[in-house]
Write a protein that holds these residues in place. Structure first.
Motif, PDB file in Angstrom:
ATOM      1  N   TRP A 252       0.727  -1.243   0.294  1.00 44.22           N
ATOM      2  CA  TRP A 252      -0.082   0.003   0.087  1.00 44.22           C
ATOM      3  C   TRP A 252       0.653   1.371  -0.348  1.00 44.22           C
ATOM      4  O   TRP A 252       0.590   1.976  -0.848  1.00 44.22           O
ATOM      5  N   VAL A 253       2.209   1.365   0.965  1.00 45.32           N
ATOM      6  CA  VAL A 253       3.256   2.390   0.616  1.00 45.32           C
ATOM      7  C   VAL A 253       3.526   2.404  -0.126  1.00 45.32           C
ATOM      8  O   VAL A 253       3.404   3.873  -1.224  1.00 45.32           O
TER       9      VAL A 253
ATOM     10  N   ASN B 261       1.540   4.357  -3.224  1.00 46.42           N
ATOM     11  CA  ASN B 261       1.171   5.904  -3.250  1.00 46.42           C
ATOM     12  C   ASN B 261       2.486   5.892  -3.206  1.00 46.42           C
ATOM     13  O   ASN B 261       2.601   7.588  -3.583  1.00 46.42           O
ATOM     14  N   VAL B 262       3.051   5.160  -2.805  1.00 46.94           N
ATOM     15  CA  VAL B 262       4.751   6.383  -3.516  1.00 46.94           C
ATOM     16  C   VAL B 262       5.010   6.410  -4.829  1.00 46.94           C
ATOM     17  O   VAL B 262       4.994   7.538  -5.427  1.00 46.94           O
TER      18      VAL B 262
ATOM     19  N   THR C 214       2.814   9.178  -6.633  1.00 53.50           N
ATOM     20  CA  THR C 214       2.859  11.091  -6.482  1.00 53.50           C
ATOM     21  C   THR C 214       4.521  11.213  -6.838  1.00 53.50           C
ATOM     22  O   THR C 214       5.612  12.222  -6.546  1.00 53.50           O
TER      23      THR C 214
ATOM     24  N   ILE D 184       7.202  10.747  -0.727  1.00 55.23           N
ATOM     25  CA  ILE D 184       6.289  10.262   0.259  1.00 55.23           C
ATOM     26  C   ILE D 184       5.024  11.253   0.480  1.00 55.23           C
ATOM     27  O   ILE D 184       5.608  12.546   1.031  1.00 55.23           O
ATOM     28  N   PRO D 185       3.948  11.051   0.911  1.00 53.03           N
ATOM     29  CA  PRO D 185       2.779  11.951   0.928  1.00 53.03           C
ATOM     30  C   PRO D 185       2.864  12.113   2.230  1.00 53.03           C
ATOM     31  O   PRO D 185       2.480  11.033   2.354  1.00 53.03           O
TER      32      PRO D 185
ATOM     33  N   LYS E 280      -0.228  13.032   2.563  1.00 53.08           N
ATOM     34  CA  LYS E 280      -2.003  12.879   3.006  1.00 53.08           C
ATOM     35  C   LYS E 280      -2.360  11.068   1.978  1.00 53.08           C
ATOM     36  O   LYS E 280      -2.004  11.668   0.826  1.00 53.08           O
ATOM     37  N   PRO E 281      -2.022  10.330   1.830  1.00 49.82           N
ATOM     38  CA  PRO E 281      -1.662   9.133   0.676  1.00 49.82           C
ATOM     39  C   PRO E 281      -3.129   9.519  -0.140  1.00 49.82           C
ATOM     40  O   PRO E 281      -4.156   9.403   0.086  1.00 49.82           O
TER      41      PRO E 281
ATOM     42  N   SER F 130      -6.464   5.502  -0.728  1.00 44.02           N
ATOM     43  CA  SER F 130      -6.705   5.170   0.647  1.00 44.02           C
ATOM     44  C   SER F 130      -7.168   3.865   0.650  1.00 44.02           C
ATOM     45  O   SER F 130      -7.009   2.802  -0.481  1.00 44.02           O
ATOM     46  N   THR F 131      -7.064   3.499   2.022  1.00 44.00           N
ATOM     47  CA  THR F 131      -7.221   1.976   2.458  1.00 44.00           C
ATOM     48  C   THR F 131      -8.528   1.242   1.808  1.00 44.00           C
ATOM     49  O   THR F 131      -8.405   0.365   1.287  1.00 44.00           O
TER      50      THR F 131
END
Length: 47
Positions: free
Chosen positions: A14-15, A18-19, A22, A26-27, A29-30, A33-34
């Motif tokens: 998940w991380v 998100n990276v 973007t 490293i954001p 706020k992701p 979302s989950t």
């Protein structure tokens, strides 16, 4: 032990997602979302 390691692997995925969304930063706020991540990883409705 398996469930813990599986949860850690899902969190890291998940991380990473998100990276990658973007452009390598490293954001705060992701953006993913989950709930969206869950729908992507677990597309089968079990009930």
């Amino acid at each position: 032990m398996f469930y813990f390691l599986f949860a850690v692997a899902l969190y890291n995925l998940w991380v990473l997602a998100n990276v990658l969304v973007t452009d390598g930063t490293i954001p705060g706020k992701p953006p993913i979302s989950t709930k969206i991540f869950q729908e992507f990883v677990l597309p089968t409705d079990y009930g």
